[in-house]
Design a protein around this motif. Structure first.
Motif, short mmCIF file in Angstrom:
data_model
loop_
_atom_site.label_atom_id
_atom_site.label_comp_id
_atom_site.label_asym_id
_atom_site.label_seq_id
_atom_site.Cartn_x
_atom_site.Cartn_y
_atom_site.Cartn_z
N LYS A 120 -2.92 -11.94 2.00
CA LYS A 120 -3.54 -10.80 2.68
C LYS A 120 -2.78 -10.46 3.97
O LYS A 120 -2.48 -9.29 4.25
N ILE A 121 -2.45 -11.48 4.73
CA ILE A 121 -1.73 -11.28 5.99
C ILE A 121 -0.29 -10.83 5.71
O ILE A 121 0.21 -9.89 6.35
N LYS A 122 0.35 -11.50 4.76
CA LYS A 122 1.73 -11.15 4.40
C LYS A 122 1.81 -9.69 3.99
O LYS A 122 2.71 -8.96 4.44
N GLU A 123 0.90 -9.24 3.15
CA GLU A 123 0.93 -7.85 2.69
C GLU A 123 0.66 -6.88 3.83
O GLU A 123 1.26 -5.79 3.88
N ALA A 124 -0.20 -7.25 4.77
CA ALA A 124 -0.46 -6.39 5.93
C ALA A 124 0.81 -6.25 6.78
O ALA A 124 1.15 -5.14 7.22
N ILE A 125 1.51 -7.36 6.99
CA ILE A 125 2.75 -7.31 7.77
C ILE A 125 3.81 -6.51 7.02
O ILE A 125 4.49 -5.66 7.61
N LYS A 126 3.95 -6.77 5.73
CA LYS A 126 4.97 -6.06 4.94
C LYS A 126 4.72 -4.56 4.92
O LYS A 126 5.67 -3.77 4.94
N ALA A 127 3.47 -4.13 4.91
CA ALA A 127 3.17 -2.70 4.93
C ALA A 127 3.69 -2.07 6.22
O ALA A 127 4.28 -0.97 6.20
N ILE A 128 3.53 -2.76 7.32
CA ILE A 128 4.02 -2.25 8.60
C ILE A 128 5.56 -2.26 8.61
O ILE A 128 6.20 -1.28 9.00
N VAL A 129 6.14 -3.36 8.15
CA VAL A 129 7.60 -3.47 8.09
C VAL A 129 8.18 -2.35 7.24
O VAL A 129 9.14 -1.68 7.65
N ASN A 130 7.61 -2.13 6.07
CA ASN A 130 8.13 -1.09 5.17
C ASN A 130 8.04 0.28 5.80
O ASN A 130 8.94 1.12 5.58
N LYS A 131 7.02 0.53 6.57
CA LYS A 131 6.89 1.81 7.28
C LYS A 131 8.07 1.99 8.24
O LYS A 131 8.70 3.04 8.30
N PHE A 132 8.41 0.94 8.99
CA PHE A 132 9.51 1.01 9.93
C PHE A 132 10.87 1.11 9.23
O PHE A 132 11.78 1.74 9.73
N LEU A 133 10.99 0.48 8.08
CA LEU A 133 12.26 0.51 7.35
C LEU A 133 12.54 1.89 6.75
O LEU A 133 13.70 2.20 6.46
#
Length: 130
Positions: free
Chosen positions: A115-128
């Motif tokens: 759950k936490i990993k996916e929340a972080i990845k969603a933010i990362v992907n937005k920035f990428l």
């Protein structure tokens, strides 16, 4: 040393489940994404105001802060150093993951990690995508 585009500043405190979770989730994100894109910042070095570490974090294009509980330790260190951040996740407030208290280090589930990993990845992907 190549500075990644995105830094993760996590509380990563191993004394409670929530602090452990922030560190494990950040490592999982790093495993899945290139280290050239995402890197983990050293909270202890920043808390001790190690100049090289502070300057490195200030050079990041994006900073994501991840705290495990309402104490917001990583955010407090960032504020003390006037580090700007682009996103903030607090496990208790944002993801409704309860902190179980001191010495609950290993009391977490893989579901919580994901759950936490996916929340972080969603933010990362937005920035990428910028």
């Amino acid at each position: 040393m190549k500075i990644p585009k995105i830094g993760l500043l996590t509380c990563n405190s191993g004394s409670s489940n929530s602090g452990t979770l922030t560190g494990i989730a950040a490592m999982e994100v790093l495993k899945e994404l290139s280290g050239d894109l995402v890197g983990i910042c050293s909270l202890p070095a920043l808390a001790n105001e190690i100049p090289r570490q502070v300057l490195t974090v200030k050079d990041l294009k994006h900073l994501i802060i991840v705290d495990g509980c309402r104490n917001s330790c990583a955010m407090k260190v960032a504020k003390k150093l006037s580090l700007s951040h682009d996103a903030y996740v607090n496990l208790e407030n944002d993801l409704k993951i309860d902190k179980l208290g001191p010495f609950s280090t290993l009391q977490y589930s893989n579901e919580d990690v994901n759950k936490i990993k996916e929340a972080i990845k969603a933010i990362v992907n937005k920035f990428l995508q910028e």
